[in-house]
Design an enzyme around this catalytic site. Structure first.
Site, PDB file in Angstrom:
ATOM      1  N   LYS A 251      -5.667  -1.809   4.908  1.00 26.61           N
ATOM      2  CA  LYS A 251      -4.670  -0.680   5.256  1.00 26.61           C
ATOM      3  C   LYS A 251      -3.180  -1.557   5.005  1.00 26.61           C
ATOM      4  O   LYS A 251      -2.171  -0.875   4.633  1.00 26.61           O
ATOM      5  CB  LYS A 251      -4.447  -0.391   6.799  1.00 26.61           C
ATOM      6  CG  LYS A 251      -5.490   0.821   7.042  1.00 26.61           C
ATOM      7  CD  LYS A 251      -5.179   1.316   8.382  1.00 26.61           C
ATOM      8  CE  LYS A 251      -6.499   1.928   8.720  1.00 26.61           C
ATOM      9  NZ  LYS A 251      -6.623   1.855  10.162  1.00 26.61           N
ATOM     10  N   ARG A 252      -3.158  -2.780   5.019  1.00 27.68           N
ATOM     11  CA  ARG A 252      -1.874  -3.334   5.190  1.00 27.68           C
ATOM     12  C   ARG A 252      -1.295  -3.258   3.502  1.00 27.68           C
ATOM     13  O   ARG A 252      -0.194  -3.380   3.255  1.00 27.68           O
ATOM     14  CB  ARG A 252      -2.116  -4.972   4.890  1.00 27.68           C
ATOM     15  CG  ARG A 252      -2.146  -5.353   6.451  1.00 27.68           C
ATOM     16  CD  ARG A 252      -2.372  -7.034   6.598  1.00 27.68           C
ATOM     17  NE  ARG A 252      -3.767  -7.478   5.633  1.00 27.68           N
ATOM     18  CZ  ARG A 252      -3.371  -8.151   4.604  1.00 27.68           C
ATOM     19  NH1 ARG A 252      -2.306  -8.530   4.171  1.00 27.68           N
ATOM     20  NH2 ARG A 252      -4.393  -8.552   3.861  1.00 27.68           N
TER      21      ARG A 252
END
Ligand code: GLU
Length: 469
Positions: A251-252
Site C-alpha cells: 500500500k505504501r
C-alpha cells in the site's frame, strides 16, 4: 535448462487466494497467468478460497476477491471451493497418513515449544521442532491430560527434495533443513501446506502457478505428495512484484487493489495487459488483447527476476485503450460515473463529447471530469475570470454571441463565425477562443473550439456566454 513439457492432460490450474484482504495486483497477475495457461491448453481453471486462517479470513475479503476476479473477466470453470467446507476430507487424508506412519500426534504444549525454541536460539541454532513426539521418542510417554494434540508430518530424515521449477529451474532442498510440520491443528483445521496438497490432488491440478514467496513451502508439499504415493503437479513460481524503491509492492506504493483501479476508471483490459507484461514478455510487444496473450503465453518467458510496478506505465496503457475504444461503448462506461455526480446524459450526444476527450485523459474518472462542463454548470475560478474575462474579452464574446444566434450549428460555419469576429475586431484567435473556453468549460484548454461549440449546442452556449457579456 530443460523445461518439462506437460504430460498430464487436460491441464488444470487454480487460483487459491487466502481471503485476508482485497485482491491486489500481485494476486491478480498470478490469477491471470493460471487462467491463461488453462485457456491456452484448453484446460480448466479452478477457483479455491483458502479460508483456514480463521482469525484473518473475512467474508468481506471473499467478496472483494470474487468481485476483483469477475471484474477482470477471469472466468473460472470450477469452484469457488472453500477449504473450511472440506474439513472432513482433510481428516480422512490425515488418518491415511497416520496409518501409513507418515504422521503422528504431537502433544507438546505451546509453553514447551516456546522453551525449546528459546533454548535453541540461545545455543545459536535454528529453531525447529525436535521430534519429541515421534513414535520412537514417545515410547512409554503418556499424553498429558488436557492437551489437544496436533498432527505432525514425519519428514524423511535424509535425502533431498528436488523439482524442476517451470520458471526458476531446478531447486533442491535437503530434508535435513525441514522439520516435522504440523498438518492438522488441534481444532482439526489443516495448515496451509496440508490443505493445499489435499486440494490440489483432489482437484486434479496439473500446474501450480503461484508467487515465489511459496518456494519454501514446496519441498514440504512434495514430501506430503510422496507420502501419499501421488503424482506431483508441475510447479511454476512467479517472482514478486516490487515498487519503484525495490521493496515488495504494498500500500505504501499507492493503489495496489484491483478494485481501486476499477473505481478510478481503469479498463480491465488495460490492467490485464499491464499485468500480463509485468514479468512476462513476448519480444517487444506492449499492447495486445487478452486473446492474443492467451495465444502467446507460456511459462518459459516468465522472467526469473522480480518485476517493478510502474503506475505511470499502467496509466499510459490505459490511455491507449481509452483512445482506441469505441465512442458509444465508452459513453456507456462513463455514463454511470456522470450519474454518480447527478448528471444524466443522453447516449448519442455523450458519445460525441466522449470522442472529443478520449485521447486527452488516462482514466474514466478523468473523462467524466472533462465532460462534466458539458452537462453541469461550471463556475470558472475567480482567478481565471480575472485573467481571461477582461473588458475586451467581454466585448468579443458579446459580438460572438450575436453572431451565433443565427449561425448554422455545425463545425464549419461555427469556425467561420469565430474567424469573422476575430477579423472584425482585429484580434488573434486565442484572444477570443480562450475567454470562450473559460466561459463554457471553466478550462483554458479544450479540444478544438469549434468541435466543443458543436457539442455544447446553441442553447447552452448562448446561455453560458450570456453571463459574461
Ligand atoms: N493461499 C495461498 C496464498 O494466498 C495460495 C498459495 C498457493 O497458490 O499454493 O498465498
Amino acid at each position: 535448462m530443460t523445461i518439462r513439457t506437460p504430460t498430464r492432460t487436460p491441464i488444470r490450474t487454480r487460483f487459491a487466494p487466502s481471503p485476508t484482504g482485497y485482491l491486489h495486483v500481485g494476486g491478480a497477475r498470478t490469477a491471470l497467468y493460471s487462467w491463461a495457461y488453462a485457456r491456452k491448453h484448453g484446460g480448466a481453471f479452478i477457483l479455491r478460497i483458502e479460508d483456514t486462517d480463521l482469525e484473518r479470513s473475512t467474508q468481506a475479503s471473499i467478496d472483494a476477491i470474487l468481485d476483483g476476479v469477475a471484474w477482470l473477466g477471469l472466468d473460472w470453470d470450477e469452484g469457488p471451493f472453500y477449504q473450511m467446507q472440506r474439513l472432513d476430507r482433510y481428516a480422512e487424508v490425515a488418518r491415511q497418513l497416520l496409518a501409513s506412519g507418515h504422521a503422528y500426534w504431537c502433544y507438546a504444549s505451546k509453553e514447551e515449544l516456546d522453551a525449546l525454541r528459546a533454548a535453541q536460539r540461545a545455543r545459536g541454532e535454528k529453531p525447529r521442532y525436535d521430534g519429541r513426539w515421534r513414535p520412537e521418542n514417545a515410547k512409554g510417554k503418556t499424553p498429558p491430560a488436557g492437551v489437544e494434540p496436533v498432527l505432525r508430518f514425519r519428514t524423511p530424515d535424509s535425502g533431498v527434495v528436488a523439482w524442476e521449477d517451470l520458471v526458476k529451474g531446478r531447486i533442491e532442498i535437503a530434508n535435513g533443513e525441514l522439520d516435522d510440520l504440523v498438518l492438522l491443528r488441534a481444532d482439526g483445521v489443516p495448515t496451509y501446506n496440508f490443505g493445499v496438497v489435499v486440494d490440489d490432488l483432489d482437484m486434479g491440478i496439473t500446474h501450480c502457478i503461484r508467487g515465489d514467496d511459496h518456494v519454501n513451502n514446496t519441498p514440504r508439499q512434495i514430501n506430503i505428495y510422496r507420502a501419499l504415493g501421488a503424482l506431483l503437479p508441475a510447479f511454476a513460481h512467479v517472482p514478486m512484484i516490487l515498487g519503484a524503491d525495490g521493496e515488495r509492492l504494498s500500500k505504501r506504493h499507492g493503489a495496489v487493489s484491483v478494485m481501486q483501479y476499477a473505481e478510478e476508471g481503469f479498463l480491465p483490459e488495460a490492467l490485464l495487459n499491464y499485468l500480463a507484461r509485468l514479468g512476462w514478455s513476448h519480444g517487444n510487444d506492449e499492447i495486445f488483447s487478452l486473446d492474443q496473450f492467451v495465444d502467446w503465453f507460456d511459462l518459459e518467458h516468465i522472467s526469473r527476476s522480480p518485476a517493478q510496478f510502474n503506475p505511470e506505465k499502467l496509466a499510459w496503457l490505459n490511455q491507449q485503450y481509452l483512445k482506441a475504444r469505441d465512442d458509444g461503448k465508452l459513453a456507456g462506461e462513463v455514463a454511470p460515473r456522470l450519474a454518480a455526480r447527478g448528471i444524466a446524459a443522453d447516449d448519442a450526444a455523450l458519445a460525441k463529447v466522449v470522442a472529443l476527450y478520449k485521447d486527452r485523459v488516462s482514466t474514466l474518472n478523468e473523462l467524466a471530469d472533462a465532460i462534466q462542463p458539458f452537462y453541469a454548470d461550471v463556475a470558472p475560478s475567480a482567478e481565471l475570470l480575472a485573467q481571461h474575462i477582461t473588458d475586451a474579452a467581454r466585448e468579443a464574446l458579446r459580438a460572438l454571441h450575436a453572431r451565433l444566434e443565427t449561425t448554422v450549428w455545425e463545425r464549419a460555419p461555427l469556425n467561420q463565425a469565430l474567424k469573422e469576429v476575430v477579423a472584425e475586431r482585429g484580434l488573434k484567435l486565442p484572444q477570443l477562443a480562450i475567454p470562450l473556453r473559460v466561459a463554457l468549460t471553466g478550462q483554458t484548454q479544450t479540444p478544438s473550439i469549434d468541435a466543443v461549440l458543436e457539442a455544447f449546442g446553441r442553447d447552452k452556449t448562448l446561455a453560458r456566454l450570456g453571463r459574461y457579456i
